[in-house]
Design a protein around this motif. Sequence first.
Motif, PDB file in Angstrom:
ATOM      1  N   MET B   1       0.838  -1.187   0.000  1.00 49.51           N
ATOM      2  CA  MET B   1       0.000   0.000   0.000  1.00 49.51           C
ATOM      3  C   MET B   1       0.884   1.252   0.000  1.00 49.51           C
ATOM      4  O   MET B   1       1.075   1.921   0.999  1.00 49.51           O
ATOM      5  CB  MET B   1      -0.917  -0.032   1.220  1.00 49.51           C
ATOM      6  CG  MET B   1      -1.779  -1.274   1.244  1.00 49.51           C
ATOM      7  SD  MET B   1      -3.006  -1.222   2.543  1.00 49.51           S
ATOM      8  CE  MET B   1      -3.181  -2.977   2.869  1.00 49.51           C
ATOM      9  N   VAL B 259      -4.452 -12.116   3.663  1.00 46.83           N
ATOM     10  CA  VAL B 259      -3.952 -11.951   2.298  1.00 46.83           C
ATOM     11  C   VAL B 259      -3.225 -13.236   1.899  1.00 46.83           C
ATOM     12  O   VAL B 259      -2.433 -13.771   2.684  1.00 46.83           O
ATOM     13  CB  VAL B 259      -2.990 -10.742   2.198  1.00 46.83           C
ATOM     14  CG1 VAL B 259      -2.292 -10.715   0.845  1.00 46.83           C
ATOM     15  CG2 VAL B 259      -3.757  -9.434   2.416  1.00 46.83           C
ATOM     16  N   GLU B 289      -6.429  -9.714  -7.372  1.00 47.71           N
ATOM     17  CA  GLU B 289      -5.524  -9.014  -8.285  1.00 47.71           C
ATOM     18  C   GLU B 289      -4.584 -10.017  -8.942  1.00 47.71           C
ATOM     19  O   GLU B 289      -4.344 -11.092  -8.391  1.00 47.71           O
ATOM     20  CB  GLU B 289      -4.688  -8.002  -7.492  1.00 47.71           C
ATOM     21  CG  GLU B 289      -5.513  -6.922  -6.798  1.00 47.71           C
ATOM     22  CD  GLU B 289      -6.066  -5.927  -7.784  1.00 47.71           C
ATOM     23  OE1 GLU B 289      -5.284  -5.338  -8.531  1.00 47.71           O
ATOM     24  OE2 GLU B 289      -7.300  -5.742  -7.816  1.00 47.71           O
ATOM     25  N   GLU B 321      -7.381 -10.936  -1.162  1.00 53.65           N
ATOM     26  CA  GLU B 321      -7.570 -10.397   0.191  1.00 53.65           C
ATOM     27  C   GLU B 321      -8.971 -10.750   0.659  1.00 53.65           C
ATOM     28  O   GLU B 321      -9.935 -10.647  -0.102  1.00 53.65           O
ATOM     29  CB  GLU B 321      -7.393  -8.875   0.210  1.00 53.65           C
ATOM     30  CG  GLU B 321      -7.435  -8.312   1.628  1.00 53.65           C
ATOM     31  CD  GLU B 321      -7.350  -6.792   1.674  1.00 53.65           C
ATOM     32  OE1 GLU B 321      -6.230  -6.266   1.711  1.00 53.65           O
ATOM     33  OE2 GLU B 321      -8.416  -6.148   1.684  1.00 53.65           O
ATOM     34  N   LYS B 360       1.367  -6.267   3.937  1.00 51.53           N
ATOM     35  CA  LYS B 360       1.738  -5.002   3.284  1.00 51.53           C
ATOM     36  C   LYS B 360       2.786  -5.240   2.208  1.00 51.53           C
ATOM     37  O   LYS B 360       2.754  -4.623   1.149  1.00 51.53           O
ATOM     38  CB  LYS B 360       2.273  -4.016   4.324  1.00 51.53           C
ATOM     39  CG  LYS B 360       1.174  -3.364   5.140  1.00 51.53           C
ATOM     40  CD  LYS B 360       1.714  -2.225   5.988  1.00 51.53           C
ATOM     41  CE  LYS B 360       0.568  -1.556   6.731  1.00 51.53           C
ATOM     42  NZ  LYS B 360       1.019  -0.575   7.701  1.00 51.53           N
ATOM     43  N   TRP B 363       1.102  -6.680  -0.863  1.00 51.87           N
ATOM     44  CA  TRP B 363       0.367  -5.614  -1.557  1.00 51.87           C
ATOM     45  C   TRP B 363       1.330  -4.665  -2.278  1.00 51.87           C
ATOM     46  O   TRP B 363       1.034  -4.148  -3.351  1.00 51.87           O
ATOM     47  CB  TRP B 363      -0.490  -4.811  -0.564  1.00 51.87           C
ATOM     48  CG  TRP B 363      -1.911  -5.282  -0.489  1.00 51.87           C
ATOM     49  CD1 TRP B 363      -2.538  -5.807   0.607  1.00 51.87           C
ATOM     50  CD2 TRP B 363      -2.899  -5.252  -1.529  1.00 51.87           C
ATOM     51  NE1 TRP B 363      -3.841  -6.117   0.314  1.00 51.87           N
ATOM     52  CE2 TRP B 363      -4.095  -5.785  -1.001  1.00 51.87           C
ATOM     53  CE3 TRP B 363      -2.896  -4.858  -2.868  1.00 51.87           C
ATOM     54  CZ2 TRP B 363      -5.270  -5.913  -1.738  1.00 51.87           C
ATOM     55  CZ3 TRP B 363      -4.052  -4.981  -3.613  1.00 51.87           C
ATOM     56  CH2 TRP B 363      -5.225  -5.505  -3.050  1.00 51.87           C
ATOM     57  N   SER B 364       2.498  -4.429  -1.659  1.00 52.99           N
ATOM     58  CA  SER B 364       3.410  -3.444  -2.256  1.00 52.99           C
ATOM     59  C   SER B 364       3.984  -3.940  -3.579  1.00 52.99           C
ATOM     60  O   SER B 364       4.402  -3.144  -4.412  1.00 52.99           O
ATOM     61  CB  SER B 364       4.526  -3.076  -1.275  1.00 52.99           C
ATOM     62  OG  SER B 364       5.432  -4.146  -1.168  1.00 52.99           O
ATOM     63  N   ARG B 366       2.141  -5.642  -5.862  1.00 53.70           N
ATOM     64  CA  ARG B 366       1.087  -5.292  -6.827  1.00 53.70           C
ATOM     65  C   ARG B 366       1.000  -3.782  -7.051  1.00 53.70           C
ATOM     66  O   ARG B 366       0.933  -3.321  -8.189  1.00 53.70           O
ATOM     67  CB  ARG B 366      -0.258  -5.859  -6.318  1.00 53.70           C
ATOM     68  CG  ARG B 366      -1.510  -5.294  -6.951  1.00 53.70           C
ATOM     69  CD  ARG B 366      -1.605  -5.563  -8.447  1.00 53.70           C
ATOM     70  NE  ARG B 366      -2.719  -4.807  -9.016  1.00 53.70           N
ATOM     71  CZ  ARG B 366      -2.620  -3.573  -9.468  1.00 53.70           C
ATOM     72  NH1 ARG B 366      -1.444  -2.954  -9.475  1.00 53.70           N
ATOM     73  NH2 ARG B 366      -3.682  -2.963  -9.975  1.00 53.70           N
ATOM     74  N   GLU B 367       1.024  -3.043  -5.957  1.00 50.22           N
ATOM     75  CA  GLU B 367       0.839  -1.596  -6.089  1.00 50.22           C
ATOM     76  C   GLU B 367       2.099  -0.888  -6.551  1.00 50.22           C
ATOM     77  O   GLU B 367       2.039   0.271  -6.954  1.00 50.22           O
ATOM     78  CB  GLU B 367       0.323  -1.008  -4.767  1.00 50.22           C
ATOM     79  CG  GLU B 367      -1.096  -1.502  -4.445  1.00 50.22           C
ATOM     80  CD  GLU B 367      -1.765  -0.748  -3.321  1.00 50.22           C
ATOM     81  OE1 GLU B 367      -1.080  -0.450  -2.324  1.00 50.22           O
ATOM     82  OE2 GLU B 367      -2.976  -0.454  -3.442  1.00 50.22           O
TER      83      GLU B 367
END
Lengths: 513, 513
Positions: B1, B259, B289, B321, B360, B363-364, B366-367
Amino acid sequence: MTTKDIPKKNISNEEIRFTADVHSNLKRNPNFKKLSQDDILYFQSILPSNALTIESDSNQEELMAYNVDWLRIHRGKSKLVVKPKTTAQVSNIVKYCNEKKLAIVPQGGNTGLVGGSTPIFDEIIISTKNLNQIREFDPISSTLICDSGCILEILDDYLAERGHMMPLDIGSKGSCHIGGNVATNAGGVRYVRYGSLHGTILGLEVVLPDGTILDNLSTLRKDNTGYDIKQLFIGSEGTLGIITGVSILASRRHKAISVAVLGLNSFENVQNAFITSKEMLTEILSAFEFWDDKSLKMVKTHLDQSAKFPLDEYPFYALIETGGSNKDHDEEKLSEFLETVMEKGIVKNGIIAQDNTQMKSLWSIREGIPDAGMKAGSAYFYDISIPIPVMYKIVEDVISKLKNAGLYGKPVIDVHGFGHVGDGNLHMSIITESYSPKIINLVESCINEWTEKYKGSLSAEHGIGLMKSKILENSKPKVMVDIMRKMKYIFDPNGIMNPYKFFPYQKYEELKV
Amino acid sequence: MTTKDIPKKNISNEEIRFTADVHSNLKRNPNFKKLSQDDILYFQSILPSNALTIESDSNQEELMAYNVDWLRIHRGKSKLVVKPKTTAQVSNIVKYCNEKKLAIVPQGGNTGLVGGSTPIFDEIIISTKNLNQIREFDPISSTLICDSGCILEILDDYLAERGHMMPLDIGSKGSCHIGGNVATNAGGVRYVRYGSLHGTILGLEVVLPDGTILDNLSTLRKDNTGYDIKQLFIGSEGTLGIITGVSILASRRHKAISVAVLGLNSFENVQNAFITSKEMLTEILSAFEFWDDKSLKMVKTHLDQSAKFPLDEYPFYALIETGGSNKDHDEEKLSEFLETVMEKGIVKNGIIAQDNTQMKSLWSIREGIPDAGMKAGSAYFYDISIPIPVMYKIVEDVISKLKNAGLYGKPVIDVHGFGHVGDGNLHMSIITESYSPKIINLVESCINEWTEKYKGSLSAEHGIGLMKSKILENSKPKVMVDIMRKMKYIFDPNGIMNPYKFFPYQKYEELKV
C-alpha cells in the motif's frame, strides 16, 4: 415472500377510491393529439393483433386492469394498450407517437405505489409484458442481460439454477418487471447489503422519446468513457424514455441463509440491535427489517398468519436475514449475536427459523403488511427516508396529532410503522374508514415537518409518479429542479413520455432550455 | 500500500516527455480571456495571500508541480493557482471566471493518469488542497461528509478510529483527493467487493460553472425524489463543475483481514482460481488481483522488494484479500479454498501472509508496478475493460505484434499485464527506451481491435482527460455522445470548465442544444 398479482378483473367503479380528487387540478394537455382510427390502423399494421388491446364493448374489464393502479387510487381512460415484443417495435410505436404528439405511459408490472404507471387521461399504454426474454448470462463475470419486461422473480429463479441471485428483492417480485424496477429505482429488503441499482445496473437499452434506440447494454463492471448517461434513466419513471433492455450485476447465491426474529421493548433497542448486527454480522447481514405490534396484529387479523408467529407480544419486532457461504460459520455468528443482544437486554426474546418453511412464514409477516392494510380499510402508505434515531418518532407524532384532532380510533382505524431499518427507510400506513382530505392533510403536514427538520426524503423508494409530483419542487434545491426540467426538455421536447407525472403539467411550458 | 507524492520540485524540462506531440492538434480557444493584472487584483481581494500562487521569478518550480501531471507527459502553462478554503470562495472564483471567460482546470491530488488535472494552456488552476475538513461522521448510518480536498488515506485513517473504512482504495491514496476520486469515478483494488462510487456516493456539493452552489449533501441511503443529478458529476472529470463536498457511505472495518498470494501456470488458471474464490470466499472476498512474471521481475529490479517475495517463479501470480468479522472463520475458508485450488491443480503454490508486515509487503508488489514502470524507462499505461477470458490475450497479442515489427527488446524494453481480475480490468504497461509514435500507434491499434471485438472499454477506471479525448466518439454510440455534448452545454455554455478535455476543443461550437 409473497407475490402480488395486479388486479386483472372485476374492478368495480366503487372500488376506485379518490381518483377525482387526485386529478382535480390536472387538465388534459391540449397539445396532445387524440387517438384516431388512422392511428389504430397504423398500430395494427406494425403489430400482431394479440399485441393490441383496443377499447370495445367486450373488453372493458381487460382495459381497466391497465388503467387502474395497484392501490386502486388512480384510474386513467386509455383506449389503447400496445404490447410490443421487440425493441424495434417499441421504437416504431414511440417514433409514431412523437411525430403525432400522442402521449404515452410506459407500464411494467403496474405494481407502483405513486400512480406512475397508469394513464391520467387517454395516454396510450405501452406495456412491457411481452418484452420477456432473457438474453444472456455470463457466470464468470456474473452479468445478466434481459428484456425489461422480465418478471423479477422469474429472473431470480433463472439465476438460482446458475448459482446466482438478483441483487434486489421486493414484495411485488412475483409480478413487477425489472424495467419498472430500474425506472423507479426500486429499493427493497436486501438493499442494506447489495445497495442501489445505481451501483448494480451495468447497462441499459432505452427507446428515447423520438424513437431512437440508445444501446448501452454493456456488461463491463468498469467503464469510464464519458458521462454515465444510463444513470439518468434509473429512477426517471418513464419520463425520459422506455427501458427495453437491462444489464445487471448478479450476486452469488448464498449456500446458507438464516432468518431470526426478535422481540424488543422500544425502537431505541431496535436501533441498538441494528448497530450490534452491523458489528457482529457485518459481511453476512442481508436484511434488517422492523414492524410494530399493531402491524403484527393487523396481519394476524387480515391474513392467515396468526398461528405461525412464534413470539409473544412485544412493542417492536425485527427480522434479520443472513446469507453466506458456510452454514456453520453463519449460525455461529448469528447465535453469538443473539446471546449478546439478549444478555445486554437489547432484545427480550429471539428465535432462529428452524427451516425454510419457517423462514418464509416470518418473511410473510413483514411482506404481508401492505396487503393486510389494503384489507383493513382505506389504506394510505408513506415512504420516508429519515435518520434512524428519529424513524419511529414520526409514527408516534402522527398518532398524537390524530388523537388531539379527535380523529384517532374513528375515522382513522390505526397507524402502523414498519420498514427497512438498515436504510433509514420508514413505511407508515394510515388505515381509515374512508378517504378524508382532512386526515391526509394532517398526516402529510406532520411528515413534512419531520423530513424538513431532519433533511429526510418524502419518497425513499416509491418515487414521484403522480401522487408526489407536488413535493418535487420542495424536496430538492431549486437549482437541481431546474436542471431536471432541462434534462426532461432535452430528452422529450414534446413532453409525450409519461406526462403529468414528476413535473406538474402546468409548468411544462417552462421546461425549454 | 504505497503512497505516491505528486512531484513538487525539481522537474526539469528534460523530464517532461512528449507534451508537444499530445498537444499539437490543440489550439488555445480564443474565446477565453487572458489573465490580466486586474484579474489577479480581484483574486487577491477575495483570497488570503497564502491561497494564491502567482507566477514570479522565484516560484517557477512551485508552479511547475501544478502544471505537470504525475506521468510527466503533460505540461500546461498556467500562471495562477488558487487554493480556496471554503465553498463560498470557490463559488466567487468560478463566478468571476465565468463572467470574464477565464478558463479553469480543477485539480485534486494531481495523481490522474490521463492528463485531466493539469492545464493545457493558461487555464487558472483551482486546487482543492485547502478544502480539507471532515465535516461529520454518523456511525449509526455509516455516512461520512467531508470537503473534496480531503486525502483518501486520511479519511480512511479517520474512519479506522471509528470502526469503519472507505469503500474504495487505490494506489495513490496517500495523495489523491476524495473529490478527484469522485470526479474520475475511481475504481481500485476493492471494487470487486464494494462496487462503484455510483452506488456509494450519497450526495455531493458542487460549484457549477456559473458559480452557483448545488447543495445535495444528502446522507440518505434512499431518496427517489427526481432524477439523480449527482450521478452526472461522478466521472465527469471537472467538466461540469467543481466538487467541493462529498457524502459517502462508509463500510464497517474488518476485524480480520487475510492476504494470500498464489503462483499459477496460465491465465486460464488465474480465471479458474477467481471463479473458485467467488464460490468459496463469496462474502469475504475483498480483492482479486493478478500480475505476470515480468511485472514481478520489474518490481524486484527497480523497487526494493526482491527479498520480500515468498514464492518461486511462475508465469502468473494472484493476490487475494479477504475481510470479515471472525478471524477463525475467514482463515478456515481461505485454507479450504487454497487446498481446493491446489488439489485441482489450478494453483501451483500459495501462501497466506503470516502477519501485517507480510500483507503489506505482498500488496506493495502489486501496487508498486506503476512506480517500477516509471523507473524502468518511458512507461505508457493502458487501462482496459474486457471480458475476463480474453484479458491476457491482449498482452500476448501486443507482444507478438511488437516482435513482428522488430520493436520488441529494443526500443520496447518490455510489456507487462496486471490488474483487477474481479472487474475484468487489465492494466498493461509498455516500457520503452524513449517515446515513439510508431510504437504507440501499433499498441493502440491492437488494443482498439480487441476492445471493439469484445465490447470492451478503452478506459476502465482512468477516465478520458486529454489523453483519451479522441476515443470518446468511438467508445459510445453517437446518440449517447450527443447527449453528453448537450449536458456539457447545459451546465457550461461558456465551456470554461476543464476545456480541451473529454470533448475535443474543435467541436465545442457544436455543443449548443
